[in-house]
Design a protein around this motif. Structure first.
Motif, PDB file in Angstrom:
ATOM      1  N   UNK A   1      48.376  41.112  41.756  1.00 36.74           N
ATOM      2  CA  UNK A   1      49.744  41.953  41.138  1.00 36.74           C
ATOM      3  C   UNK A   1      49.574  42.502  39.902  1.00 36.74           C
ATOM      4  N   UNK A   2      49.060  41.819  39.158  1.00 35.70           N
ATOM      5  CA  UNK A   2      48.756  42.063  37.715  1.00 35.70           C
ATOM      6  C   UNK A   2      47.724  43.388  37.575  1.00 35.70           C
ATOM      7  N   UNK A   3      46.672  43.357  38.417  1.00 28.74           N
ATOM      8  CA  UNK A   3      45.740  44.174  38.409  1.00 28.74           C
ATOM      9  C   UNK A   3      46.217  45.406  39.182  1.00 28.74           C
ATOM     10  N   UNK A   4      47.189  45.455  40.141  1.00 35.77           N
ATOM     11  CA  UNK A   4      47.888  46.458  40.658  1.00 35.77           C
ATOM     12  C   UNK A   4      48.552  47.353  39.618  1.00 35.77           C
TER      13      UNK A   4
ATOM     14  N   UNK B   1      50.080  54.777  46.532  1.00 31.11           N
ATOM     15  CA  UNK B   1      49.312  54.993  47.768  1.00 31.11           C
ATOM     16  C   UNK B   1      49.016  53.585  48.264  1.00 31.11           C
ATOM     17  N   UNK B   2      48.456  52.848  47.531  1.00 28.30           N
ATOM     18  CA  UNK B   2      48.116  51.307  48.058  1.00 28.30           C
ATOM     19  C   UNK B   2      49.369  50.615  48.412  1.00 28.30           C
ATOM     20  N   UNK B   3      50.395  50.527  47.664  1.00 27.48           N
ATOM     21  CA  UNK B   3      51.618  49.952  48.223  1.00 27.48           C
ATOM     22  C   UNK B   3      51.952  50.506  49.675  1.00 27.48           C
ATOM     23  N   UNK B   4      51.952  51.786  50.085  1.00 25.48           N
ATOM     24  CA  UNK B   4      52.061  52.324  51.365  1.00 25.48           C
ATOM     25  C   UNK B   4      51.154  51.810  52.335  1.00 25.48           C
ATOM     26  N   UNK B   5      49.975  52.051  51.934  1.00 19.34           N
ATOM     27  CA  UNK B   5      48.912  51.419  52.743  1.00 19.34           C
ATOM     28  C   UNK B   5      48.964  49.972  53.008  1.00 19.34           C
TER      29      UNK B   5
ATOM     30  N   UNK C   1      41.316  49.073  42.075  1.00 20.85           N
ATOM     31  CA  UNK C   1      42.143  47.844  42.036  1.00 20.85           C
ATOM     32  C   UNK C   1      40.868  46.916  42.016  1.00 20.85           C
ATOM     33  N   UNK C   2      39.800  46.881  42.893  1.00 20.97           N
ATOM     34  CA  UNK C   2      39.059  45.904  42.818  1.00 20.97           C
ATOM     35  C   UNK C   2      38.107  45.558  41.499  1.00 20.97           C
ATOM     36  N   UNK C   3      37.836  46.638  41.111  1.00 20.92           N
ATOM     37  CA  UNK C   3      37.314  46.681  39.698  1.00 20.92           C
ATOM     38  C   UNK C   3      38.167  45.991  38.618  1.00 20.92           C
ATOM     39  N   UNK C   4      39.235  46.183  38.437  1.00 20.78           N
ATOM     40  CA  UNK C   4      40.217  45.635  37.300  1.00 20.78           C
ATOM     41  C   UNK C   4      40.375  44.280  37.886  1.00 20.78           C
ATOM     42  N   UNK C   5      40.399  43.603  39.227  1.00 23.97           N
ATOM     43  CA  UNK C   5      40.383  42.231  39.656  1.00 23.97           C
ATOM     44  C   UNK C   5      39.211  41.557  39.211  1.00 23.97           C
ATOM     45  N   UNK C   6      37.818  41.964  39.461  1.00 26.19           N
ATOM     46  CA  UNK C   6      36.567  41.474  39.137  1.00 26.19           C
ATOM     47  C   UNK C   6      36.209  41.335  37.823  1.00 26.19           C
TER      48      UNK C   6
ATOM     49  N   UNK D   1      39.765  35.658  34.744  1.00 26.94           N
ATOM     50  CA  UNK D   1      40.168  34.592  35.688  1.00 26.94           C
ATOM     51  C   UNK D   1      39.301  34.883  36.926  1.00 26.94           C
ATOM     52  N   UNK D   2      38.875  35.711  37.363  1.00 23.71           N
ATOM     53  CA  UNK D   2      38.485  36.118  38.722  1.00 23.71           C
ATOM     54  C   UNK D   2      37.199  34.922  39.333  1.00 23.71           C
ATOM     55  N   UNK D   3      36.350  34.815  38.537  1.00 24.73           N
ATOM     56  CA  UNK D   3      35.328  34.025  38.643  1.00 24.73           C
ATOM     57  C   UNK D   3      35.728  32.643  39.097  1.00 24.73           C
ATOM     58  N   UNK D   4      36.769  32.114  38.528  1.00 21.62           N
ATOM     59  CA  UNK D   4      37.371  30.802  38.741  1.00 21.62           C
ATOM     60  C   UNK D   4      38.304  30.804  39.981  1.00 21.62           C
ATOM     61  N   UNK D   5      38.664  32.008  40.511  1.00 15.49           N
ATOM     62  CA  UNK D   5      39.518  32.013  41.500  1.00 15.49           C
ATOM     63  C   UNK D   5      38.864  32.242  42.861  1.00 15.49           C
TER      64      UNK D   5
END
Length: 187
Positions: free
Chosen positions: A122-125, A135-139, A171-176, A180-184
Motif C-alpha cells: 500500500x505504501x508503494x502504491x 488504473x491499478x485500483x480498478x484492475x 509498482x513492482x519496482x517500488x516494492x523491490x 524491507x522487501x528482501x526481509x519480507x
C-alpha cells in the motif's frame, strides 16, 4: 506520544481498561466483516483477539508506527486474518472430522509477515503516478478492461492491458527497491 502508540502500549502492557475501549470501539466492524464473509460471531471474536495479539507481539518486538488511524489499521489486520482463515479452510481435507495441527507462534509470525507485505504494497502504491494508481485500483477491483477503457477514454483494450502492465511493473519496482522487501520474501 500519538494515539496509535498509546493503544499499542496498552496492548503490550495488557491494560484492561484501554483494551476494553478498543473492543467497544472496534469489534463491531470486524464482526460485521467476518459475518458478511461466511463467518460466525465466534469467528469474529477469534479474529479480533488474534489481531490484537499479533499487533501486541509485533509492537513488543519492533516499535512500528501506524501511519493512518489505529482503528483502520486494526480493521485491516482483522480483514487480512479472516481472509487468511478462509483461504486455509479451502485447503483443509476432511472426512467426518477436522484435523488441524496448529502452531500459534508460526501462525502469528505468518500473519505479521503478511501484514508487513500489505503495508509495503500500500505504501508503494502511493508512490506511483496518480493515473497508474487509479488504473491499478480498478484492475485489482476486477473491473474489466473494457470498463477501464471507457473510464479513461483509451482507444482499445490492448492499450489498457499495456497500461496495466506498465503500472504493475512500476509498482513492482517500488516494492523491490524498498529496503524491507528482501526481509519480507520468506518467514
Amino acid at each position: 506520544m500519538t494515539d496509535n502508540s498509546f493503544y499499542l502500549d496498552a496492548l503490550v502492557n495488557n491494560d484492561e481498561r484501554i483494551i476494553k475501549v478498543i473492543y467497544q470501539n472496534n469489534f463491531f466492524k470486524a464482526k460485521s466483516f467476518v459475518m458478511k464473509n461466511s463467518g460466525q460471531q465466534e469467528d469474529a471474536e477469534d479474529v479480533f483477539q488474534k489481531a490484537l495479539l499479533q499487533m501486541a507481539v509485533r509492537y513488543k518486538n519492533e516499535k512500528f508506527v501506524i501511519k493512518n488511524s489505529f482503528e483502520a489499521y486494526l480493521f485491516t489486520v482483522c480483514k487480512n486474518l479472516w481472509r487468511r482463515e478462509l483461504n486455509k479452510s479451502k485447503y483443509r481435507v476432511t472426512n467426518n472430522e477436522v484435523f488441524e495441527l496448529k502452531d500459534d507462534n508460526q501462525d502469528i509470525a505468518l500473519a505479521v509477515l503478511e501484514q508487513k507485505r500489505w503495508e509495503l504494497f500500500t505504501e508503494s502504491l502511493e508512490l506511483i503516478s496518480e493515473n497508474c494508481k487509479q488504473i491499478l485500483k480498478l484492475y485489482f477491483a476486477k473491473l474489466s478492461y473494457a470498463d477501464i477503457m471507457d473510464k479513461f477514454n483509451y482507444k482499445s483494450e490492448t492499450v489498457v492491458r499495456q497500461r496495466v502492465f506498465k503500472c504493475k511493473n512500476s509498482l513492482k519496482a517500488y516494492v523491490k527497491k524498498d529496503k524491507r522487501f528482501k526481509n519480507l520474501t520468506t518467514l
